[in-house]
Design a protein around this motif. Structure first.
Motif, PDB file in Angstrom:
ATOM      1  N   LEU A  40       0.742  -1.081  -0.218  1.00 53.25           N
ATOM      2  CA  LEU A  40       0.032  -0.125   0.219  1.00 53.25           C
ATOM      3  C   LEU A  40       0.827   1.120  -0.002  1.00 53.25           C
ATOM      4  CD1 LEU A  40      -2.814  -1.035   2.570  1.00 53.25           C
ATOM      5  CD2 LEU A  40      -2.978  -0.603   0.233  1.00 53.25           C
ATOM      6  N   PRO A  41       0.363   2.251  -0.878  1.00 49.98           N
ATOM      7  CA  PRO A  41       1.115   3.446  -0.668  1.00 49.98           C
ATOM      8  C   PRO A  41       1.169   4.193   0.478  1.00 49.98           C
ATOM      9  CG  PRO A  41      -0.087   3.343  -2.912  1.00 49.98           C
ATOM     10  CD  PRO A  41      -0.474   2.211  -1.838  1.00 49.98           C
ATOM     11  N   ASP A  42       2.067   4.989   0.890  1.00 44.91           N
ATOM     12  CA  ASP A  42       1.726   5.952   2.133  1.00 44.91           C
ATOM     13  C   ASP A  42       0.999   7.076   1.556  1.00 44.91           C
ATOM     14  OD1 ASP A  42       1.820   7.471   4.267  1.00 44.91           O
ATOM     15  OD2 ASP A  42       4.088   7.651   4.048  1.00 44.91           O
ATOM     16  N   THR A  43      -0.171   7.085   1.935  1.00 48.74           N
ATOM     17  CA  THR A  43      -1.376   8.381   1.269  1.00 48.74           C
ATOM     18  C   THR A  43      -0.926   9.594   2.362  1.00 48.74           C
ATOM     19  OG1 THR A  43      -2.871   7.442   2.647  1.00 48.74           O
ATOM     20  CG2 THR A  43      -2.999   6.721   0.548  1.00 48.74           C
ATOM     21  N   LEU A  44      -0.482   9.333   3.654  1.00 46.74           N
ATOM     22  CA  LEU A  44      -0.065  10.577   4.502  1.00 46.74           C
ATOM     23  C   LEU A  44       0.521  11.560   3.837  1.00 46.74           C
ATOM     24  CD1 LEU A  44      -0.335   8.729   7.836  1.00 46.74           C
ATOM     25  CD2 LEU A  44      -2.445   9.636   6.581  1.00 46.74           C
ATOM     26  N   PRO A  70      -0.494   9.955 -11.688  1.00 45.44           N
ATOM     27  CA  PRO A  70       0.577   9.007 -11.362  1.00 45.44           C
ATOM     28  C   PRO A  70       0.391   8.932  -9.693  1.00 45.44           C
ATOM     29  CG  PRO A  70       1.442  11.561 -11.324  1.00 45.44           C
ATOM     30  CD  PRO A  70      -0.186  11.307 -11.922  1.00 45.44           C
ATOM     31  N   VAL A  71       0.759   7.380  -9.544  1.00 44.61           N
ATOM     32  CA  VAL A  71       0.738   6.881  -8.205  1.00 44.61           C
ATOM     33  C   VAL A  71       2.118   7.746  -7.487  1.00 44.61           C
ATOM     34  CG1 VAL A  71       2.236   5.134  -8.640  1.00 44.61           C
ATOM     35  CG2 VAL A  71       0.706   5.116  -6.423  1.00 44.61           C
ATOM     36  N   VAL A  72       1.707   7.909  -6.300  1.00 42.33           N
ATOM     37  CA  VAL A  72       2.808   8.806  -5.323  1.00 42.33           C
ATOM     38  C   VAL A  72       2.651   8.136  -4.242  1.00 42.33           C
ATOM     39  CG1 VAL A  72       2.496  10.654  -6.598  1.00 42.33           C
ATOM     40  CG2 VAL A  72       1.153  10.563  -4.272  1.00 42.33           C
ATOM     41  N   GLY A  73       3.730   8.198  -3.141  1.00 34.79           N
ATOM     42  CA  GLY A  73       3.823   7.645  -1.850  1.00 34.79           C
ATOM     43  C   GLY A  73       4.163   6.300  -1.781  1.00 34.79           C
ATOM     44  N   ILE A  74       4.872   5.804  -2.809  1.00 35.62           N
ATOM     45  CA  ILE A  74       5.388   4.560  -2.741  1.00 35.62           C
ATOM     46  C   ILE A  74       7.043   4.339  -2.568  1.00 35.62           C
ATOM     47  CG2 ILE A  74       3.501   3.626  -3.947  1.00 35.62           C
ATOM     48  CD1 ILE A  74       5.478   3.125  -6.198  1.00 35.62           C
ATOM     49  N   ASN A  75       7.572   3.568  -1.916  1.00 33.63           N
ATOM     50  CA  ASN A  75       8.904   3.599  -1.814  1.00 33.63           C
ATOM     51  C   ASN A  75       9.746   2.797  -2.807  1.00 33.63           C
ATOM     52  OD1 ASN A  75       9.034   0.913  -0.952  1.00 33.63           O
ATOM     53  ND2 ASN A  75       8.408   1.531   1.326  1.00 33.63           N
ATOM     54  N   TRP A  76      10.876   2.665  -2.751  1.00 34.50           N
ATOM     55  CA  TRP A  76      11.802   2.110  -3.828  1.00 34.50           C
ATOM     56  C   TRP A  76      11.592   0.702  -3.827  1.00 34.50           C
ATOM     57  CZ3 TRP A  76      15.864  -1.134  -3.900  1.00 34.50           C
ATOM     58  CH2 TRP A  76      16.532  -1.532  -5.189  1.00 34.50           C
TER      59      TRP A  76
END
Length: 277
Positions: A40-44, A70-76
């Motif tokens: 899950l992306p970090d929506t915060l 674009p999806v955001v809040g995801i790590n590497w």
């Protein structure tokens, strides 16, 4: 120098990432829910002390209005997991298309198709048919091999050198569209025109090779470990082939490239899931 490669025309959208989340929850949600939660992306990342961004926290990822953003809040690590999932789903579809695998409408955590587990001989599923074998000690059939040319190579994040090569698109000017920075608004979303929010992928003009949003919208993860002045470690008297500083278990920071809608770039808050190659 870099070898030839294909690259996504746009950044990974919320819609594409939601497909990944849906599949992950469907396969692992009952037995291994932590796998889904880790995807899950970090929506915060939308929250700010002096702004009311709760609608973005609640709706940006899942509301249909943002499906092409674009999806955001995801790590590497999440970006790499998405690449691995995409590899498996594409290769699974190729096997179904070629009549070698029956579509399984109810895969489970024990028998879902994985390219690596199949090639290593530990996949627990069953092919509809196999490849003909000329081995006199075999029964006339064998498993599919990578050298058969059926499976596609793995999707992955681009190296920083590959990303730079794709962004420049054969040009030698300051930008892929020339030296005139006043034209940036035609090709990129950035702090000066974004109104401090992301925009749909592919809305701006592409670079000469048909790639959108290389100069803006969201920053994008690259494969490389980040090290200041890393290029200084490469030889200067000859071209470096496929230059990359690969990450290890002790190298945690990674490279993010490209412009961004935000005035300042946060590695967790403004990076796209991936622009895979």
């Amino acid at each position: 120098t870099v070898s030839s490669f294909y690259m996504d025309e746009t950044e990974v959208s919320n819609f594409s990432y939601l497909e990944y989340l849906y599949w992950t929850n469907r396969i692992f949600g009952t037995d291994y829910p932590e796998i889904y939660y880790l995807a899950l992306p970090d929506t915060l990342v939308w929250r700010e002390k002096l702004a009311y961004n709760e609608p973005m926290v609640d709706y940006y990822l899942r509301h249909p209005s943002y499906r092409d953003y674009p999806v955001v809040g995801i790590n590497w690590l999440q970006a790499n997991d998405f690449c691995a999932w995409r590899t498996d789903r594409v290769n699974e579809m190729i096997l179904i298309r070629e009549g070698l695998l029956d579509h399984n409408p109810q895969p489970s955590s024990s028998d879902y198709f994985s390219t690596d587990t199949y090639l290593s001989g530990v996949w627990q599923g069953q092919l509809k048919s196999k490849m003909p074998s000329s081995d006199p000690n075999a029964d006339g059939q064998r498993e599919i091999r990578m050298e058969d040319g059926i499976f596609l190579p793995k999707y992955r994040l681009p190296t920083e050198a590959e990303w730079e090569y794709a962004c420049r698109a054969g040009t030698t000017t300051a930008y892929s569209f020339g030296d005139d920075g006043s034209k940036s608004g035609e090709y990129a979303w950035f702090a000066g025109n974004s109104e401090e929010v992301t925009h749909k992928v592919g809305e701006k003009k592409p670079n000469p090779w048909g790639l959108h949003d290389m100069h803006g919208n969201v920053a994008e993860w690259c494969l490389d470990h980040y090290k200041k002045d890393s290029y200084a470690s490469f030889p200067t008297d000859r071209a470096s082939i496929q230059p990359v500083l690969l990450p290890t278990n002790t190298r945690f920071s990674h490279v993010a490239r490209g412009g961004s809608w935000a005035p300042t770039i946060s590695a967790s808050g403004t990076c796209a899931g991936s622009r895979t190659i």
